[in-house]
Design a protein around this motif. Sequence first.
Motif, PDB file in Angstrom:
ATOM      1  N   VAL A  34       4.487   1.387  22.923  1.00 31.76           N
ATOM      2  CA  VAL A  34       5.895   1.809  22.959  1.00 31.76           C
ATOM      3  C   VAL A  34       6.073   3.010  23.901  1.00 31.76           C
ATOM      4  N   ASN A  35       5.038   3.832  24.001  1.00 28.86           N
ATOM      5  CA  ASN A  35       5.093   4.973  24.921  1.00 28.86           C
ATOM      6  C   ASN A  35       4.859   4.543  26.368  1.00 28.86           C
ATOM      7  N   LEU A  36       3.912   3.635  26.571  1.00 30.28           N
ATOM      8  CA  LEU A  36       3.681   3.097  27.918  1.00 30.28           C
ATOM      9  C   LEU A  36       4.962   2.437  28.427  1.00 30.28           C
ATOM     10  N   SER A  37       5.676   1.791  27.518  1.00 29.25           N
ATOM     11  CA  SER A  37       6.900   1.092  27.896  1.00 29.25           C
ATOM     12  C   SER A  37       7.967   2.078  28.398  1.00 29.25           C
ATOM     13  N   ASP A  38       8.021   3.263  27.809  1.00 25.16           N
ATOM     14  CA  ASP A  38       8.996   4.264  28.292  1.00 25.16           C
ATOM     15  C   ASP A  38       8.633   4.765  29.693  1.00 25.16           C
ATOM     16  N   ILE A  39       7.341   4.852  29.988  1.00 27.00           N
ATOM     17  CA  ILE A  39       6.936   5.212  31.362  1.00 27.00           C
ATOM     18  C   ILE A  39       7.297   4.054  32.305  1.00 27.00           C
ATOM     19  N   ALA A  40       7.052   2.817  31.843  1.00 23.55           N
ATOM     20  CA  ALA A  40       7.400   1.629  32.652  1.00 23.55           C
ATOM     21  C   ALA A  40       8.894   1.607  32.956  1.00 23.55           C
ATOM     22  N   ALA A  41       9.717   2.023  31.974  1.00 23.41           N
ATOM     23  CA  ALA A  41      11.175   2.001  32.149  1.00 23.41           C
ATOM     24  C   ALA A  41      11.646   2.971  33.231  1.00 23.41           C
ATOM     25  N   MET A  42      10.835   3.971  33.543  1.00 23.68           N
ATOM     26  CA  MET A  42      11.177   4.902  34.636  1.00 23.68           C
ATOM     27  C   MET A  42      10.556   4.405  35.955  1.00 23.68           C
ATOM     28  N   GLY A  43       9.852   3.287  35.889  1.00 21.82           N
ATOM     29  CA  GLY A  43       9.131   2.769  37.060  1.00 21.82           C
ATOM     30  C   GLY A  43       7.889   3.576  37.367  1.00 21.82           C
ATOM     31  N   GLY A  44       7.328   4.257  36.360  1.00 24.57           N
ATOM     32  CA  GLY A  44       6.242   5.208  36.601  1.00 24.57           C
ATOM     33  C   GLY A  44       4.842   4.671  36.322  1.00 24.57           C
ATOM     34  N   LEU A  45       3.876   5.502  36.688  1.00 23.96           N
ATOM     35  CA  LEU A  45       2.457   5.201  36.489  1.00 23.96           C
ATOM     36  C   LEU A  45       1.949   6.023  35.305  1.00 23.96           C
TER      37      LEU A  45
END
Length: 347
Positions: free
Chosen positions: A75-86
């Motif tokens: 769920v935390n990785l997904s929030d980074i993904a939502a910003m287009g981040g690494l």
Amino acid sequence: MKLSELGEFGLIENIRKSAGRLTPPVMIGIGDDAAVLKVSPSSSLLATTDMMIEGVHFDLRYTDFYSLGWKSTAVNLSDIAAMGGLPRFCLTSIGIPNSISPKQVAEFYRGCNTLLQSCDAILVGGDTCSSRKDLVINVMMLGESVKNGAITRAGAKPGDRIFVTGTLGDSSAGLEVLKRGVRDRRSRGKTIPFLFRNSRSAVSRLVERHLRPEPRVEWGMTIALSRCVHAMIDISDGLSSDLAHICEQSRVGALINAEKIPLSSSLCRTADNLDHPPIHYALSGGEDYELLFTVPTSRIQKLQTLGLPLTEIGEITRTQTMMIVDSRGNKTLLKPTGYNHFARSRK
Ligand code: ADP
Ligand code: MG
């Protein structure tokens, strides 16, 4: 005012106001999927944290510890993904009641680390406490924005087309199946409840999507690098609620075409035995962790060359309301009906 009247998002808005005005190096603070902090002229740090509480977010009667570690990380990785981040670094804290064994804790961290390794991220810290009764988990993820900068919830423009990755609704349908297994005497202790014995593989897929969601980290970065996207969010609370966040922060509205919402064959094959039609799980069910984003029409062709499983589901509008049109052309108001902590009626 009571918490039930204010709701989760009213409360967060009050907290946001109390934090005061943002100034650099804080580029984005409270209110997006992750904070964006400009730590050097060439790069931004992304920071996000999410909590999972036994009895609220998970139930140990149907969740194994490996899946729990996986999901709290996802769920935390997904929030980074939502910003287009690494994603880069993870800190995981646990409050553990005496009933839990060291072996179960080890399984939990095996789930965390397996997923982190698959994203080239690493566990670097956390905290360990005893808890009186319930298991409490808090994960913090730090990441970096890719070279074009982070994608926020606030950039959607009228005329943009609305896209989602993957399929929606599987996770909450999977949760319903798991809850039924706990309630139903004939099913107790079995992963697949009695009622679904004829659609085992489809139901297993729904349950798996609930217990071990796949954060769309690679896809988020590919989308960010393509420069095709104006605004993005991950679907954690349900399509209707997460689209409402984009609309509010971009000061726009949306028109969704119900027929275009992508539903998996597993969800459709199981539909006859579920409490609601598939579209209900897609609109109101949370925890799909797919990406929802808006694209100007001039960039759609480029977007389609990325080779990702994307579906166009509607359009951003100027009037600040969300509408949905059904197969017969009937337009109705689309209310945010996803998960809201403290709300009076929960799904
Ligand atoms: P998501 O579902 O993407 O994880 P949330 O709805 O949990 O997002 O949070 C929305 C925003 O509010 C995020 O920017 C988050 O950091 C912030 N937020 C939530 N709760 C708090 C809090 N108690 N204090 C400060 N910021 C918070
Ligand atoms: Mg999010």
